[in-house]
Design an enzyme around this catalytic site. Structure first.
Site, short mmCIF file in Angstrom:
data_model
loop_
_atom_site.label_atom_id
_atom_site.label_comp_id
_atom_site.label_asym_id
_atom_site.label_seq_id
_atom_site.Cartn_x
_atom_site.Cartn_y
_atom_site.Cartn_z
N GLY A 122 6.30 -18.35 9.75
CA GLY A 122 5.67 -17.15 9.21
C GLY A 122 6.18 -16.11 10.08
CD GLU B 105 11.35 15.06 7.67
OE1 GLU B 105 11.07 14.11 6.88
OE2 GLU B 105 12.33 14.76 8.37
CG ASP C 122 17.26 10.74 4.83
OD1 ASP C 122 16.41 9.99 5.29
OD2 ASP C 122 17.39 11.85 4.86
N PRO D 31 6.05 -13.02 13.18
CG PRO D 31 7.02 -11.50 14.22
CD PRO D 31 7.38 -12.23 13.18
CG HIS E 282 12.52 12.81 2.82
ND1 HIS E 282 13.53 12.27 2.21
CD2 HIS E 282 13.21 13.32 4.00
CE1 HIS E 282 14.55 12.12 2.76
NE2 HIS E 282 14.58 12.78 4.11
N GLY F 239 -0.68 -15.60 14.20
CA GLY F 239 -1.50 -16.73 14.58
C GLY F 239 -1.01 -18.02 14.39
CE LYS F 240 5.06 -18.26 13.75
NZ LYS F 240 4.78 -16.76 13.42
#
Length: 546
Positions: A141, A369, A444, A143, A372, A146-147
């Site tokens: 899984g 911006e 972009d 990072p 976008h 909770g492994k």
């Protein structure tokens, strides 16, 4: 707790003697020498006895000095930093003290892990019916999910000793050192299992030593190969009923990275896929971590969970810790929603910096911006706007931060088209306003062309009808005609998206101008402020609320 093997006193005594026989022998030898020296002194005449006693302090000083010099030279020139040493401290289950109740937001993973615990608890019952306890458990899984926490909880719930190592601890320049460390680790684990009934070895970042082996006549990968080979041999040797050793491996890499010999039955018998939390689990995580700080009563946990799509438990924990620091700096008695919002921005976007820009440059950034922002808000089917800013972050002059509306695990052609259009919108806005563009469009363009390339070359979303993953084939085996067709199609997608974005922005240019004005005045706009501007022009978006 089921039937448990009760370790005998004799077994523990054997293990204690094995690790401490040298200390016991030295202590016994010193006592014997002192006794013999006393007997010898008592047999001497008084004059010689006094002379001998007077020489003892100087003899002890010279002996100690010689010992110090020897230890210094040995540790400096001969010990060579303890190559091959892999003596790990045993951690008792009651000292870990992490149970499944302490693990929040991983309900499915806990169910799978609990099955493993039950097998460990009932190992005598399993043996009675002819079964065998599992040898290995692989947790895969991303990072921060909770492994390691799950591995510790398994040890606590099963009540067995726990040895934790990282894959990097086996890696050295010299061939054979890693294999030696693997042998010593497993020998120690077998002895603990012999005395305690069972033992867990947890290997974090298993992919460091578990990657697919490389075989070459040039001899490349010798150390990694020998370490992995030794690990495979040791896991095959865990068959003694008195040596119940279970290996738990964790990796952030996919299964395809690991050597197939590790994944076959008899080694890592079980696999647990650890995923990022869903909406309900994120709410549980925020409730858990916010309970540890003083928070305002009006904080909406559900709204926070919707803002943190794809966030791992570690990231949510970090957000709450960061929000407490921000609240302290803002002289707030309690953590407020605004503090948490700023913490999310800081974690995701970094710290904002004000640059000494000219008014023209700031205005061009604002138009970029705004392009976008308007395109993202009005066109994208799966994302919405979290924040817009013309403050510098991470080297970028401005940012429009998208926010997923929910967890998505597959994406349609329309979603990819929207991604391309949003990426091109800054370039289009600059061109409409100034009839020229800036170097800020390079990132972009990179994003847009990568998406278009993937659509055509990888997932068959072009219009020509050519399907297949052409990226999986060496390009020298693809004809020039085929490559030209694919590349032409990539450019056609880019041109089509460019025309659609230009049409949209020209039709909604009054909204673009409004956002430019707002950004120039405030530098940054949050979702609520952005939504208010669109509502002013009858473009209210009820698809998503953060």
């Amino acid at each position: 707790m089921g039937n448990k093997v009760k370790p005998s006193f004799i077994r523990r005594l054997k293990i204690y003697w094995k690790y401490n026989w040298l200390k016991i022998s030295i202590i016994f030898g010193i006592i014997l020498l002192v006794y013999l020296a006393y007997v010898g002194l008592m047999a001497m005449e008084p004059f010689y006895r006094r002379m001998t006693l007077a020489q003892i302090p100087m003899t002890l000083i010279l002996t100690a000095l010689n010992a110090v010099i020897f230890v210094f030279f040995y540790s400096t020139f001969f010990k060579t930093q303890g190559f091959g040493n892999m003596k790990k401290d045993k951690v008792k289950a009651n000292k870990i003290n992490i149970t499944f109740k302490d693990i929040i937001g991983m309900e499915e993973t806990k169910k799978e892990a609990m099955e493993v615990v039950n097998l460990m608890r009932d190992r005598l019952k399993v043996k009675k019916i002819g079964g065998k306890i599992i040898k290995g458990l692989l947790m895969v899984g991303p990072p921060g999910c909770g492994k390691t926490y799950i591995a510790k909880a398994i040890a606590t719930e099963a009540g067995v000793p726990f040895l934790s190592v990282a894959g990097s601890e086996f890696v050295e320049v010299f061939v054979g050192v890693g294999a030696s460390r693997v042998r010593k680790l497993f020998n120690q684990a077998r002895e603990l299992a012999y005395s305690e009934g069972c033992c867990i070895i947890f290997i974090d970042e298993l992919d460091v030593i578990g990657k697919s082996r490389s075989f070459s006549y040039l001899g490349g990968g010798g150390e990694t190969n020998s370490t992995l080979n030794q690990l495979l041999v040791e896991m095959d040797g865990l068959g003694d009923n008195l040596q119940n050793v279970i290996v738990i491996g964790a990796t952030n890499a996919g299964e395809d990275v690991l050597d197939q010999a590790l994944l076959r039955p008899g080694r890592f018998d079980r696999k647990i896929t650890v995923t990022k939390p869903n909406l309900e689990e994120r709410e549980m995580l925020f409730e858990y971590y916010l309970a540890k700080v003083k928070k305002a009563d009006d904080i909406d946990i559900g709204r926070l969970a919707r803002r943190c799509v794809y966030k791992s438990p570690a990231e949510i924990s970090n957000i709450v810790k960061e929000s407490a620091l921000i609240a302290m700096r803002n002289n707030h008695e309690k953590v407020e929603y605004k503090d948490i919002s700023q913490a999310i921005e800081r974690v995701d976007l970094g710290i904002a910096h004000k640059l000494n820009q000219t008014d023209k440059e700031r205005e061009m950034t604002a138009y970029h911006e705004a392009g976008h922002l308007v395109t993202l808000y009005l066109l994208h089917p799966t994302k919405d706007v979290f924040k817009a800013s013309i403050l510098s972050r991470g080297g970028a002059l401005g940012v429009v931060y998208p926010q997923p509306k929910a967890e998505y695990y597959s994406f349609t052609r329309e979603t990819f088209y929207a991604d391309i259009k949003v990426s091109l919108a800054g370039y289009v806005a600059e061109k409409i306003k100034y009839n020229t563009t800036t170097s800020g469009v390079s990132a972009d363009f990179k994003n847009a062309i990568n998406v278009a390339y993937m659509m055509v070359w990888k997932v068959g979303m072009g219009k020509s009808g050519m399907i297949g993953d052409f990226t999986s084939i060496n390009e020298k085996f693809i004809s020039e005609e085929t490559k030209n067709k694919l590349n032409v199609e990539v450019n056609e997608i880019m041109q089509e998206c460019l025309k659609d974005v230009e049409k949209l922005l020209r039709s909604e240019w009054i909204i673009v101008e409004e956002f430019v004005k707002e950004l120039m005045e405030k530098n940054e706009l949050d979702y609520d402020e952005i939504d208010a501007v669109f509502a002013k022009y009858g473009k209210s978006n009820s698809r998503f609320s953060i």
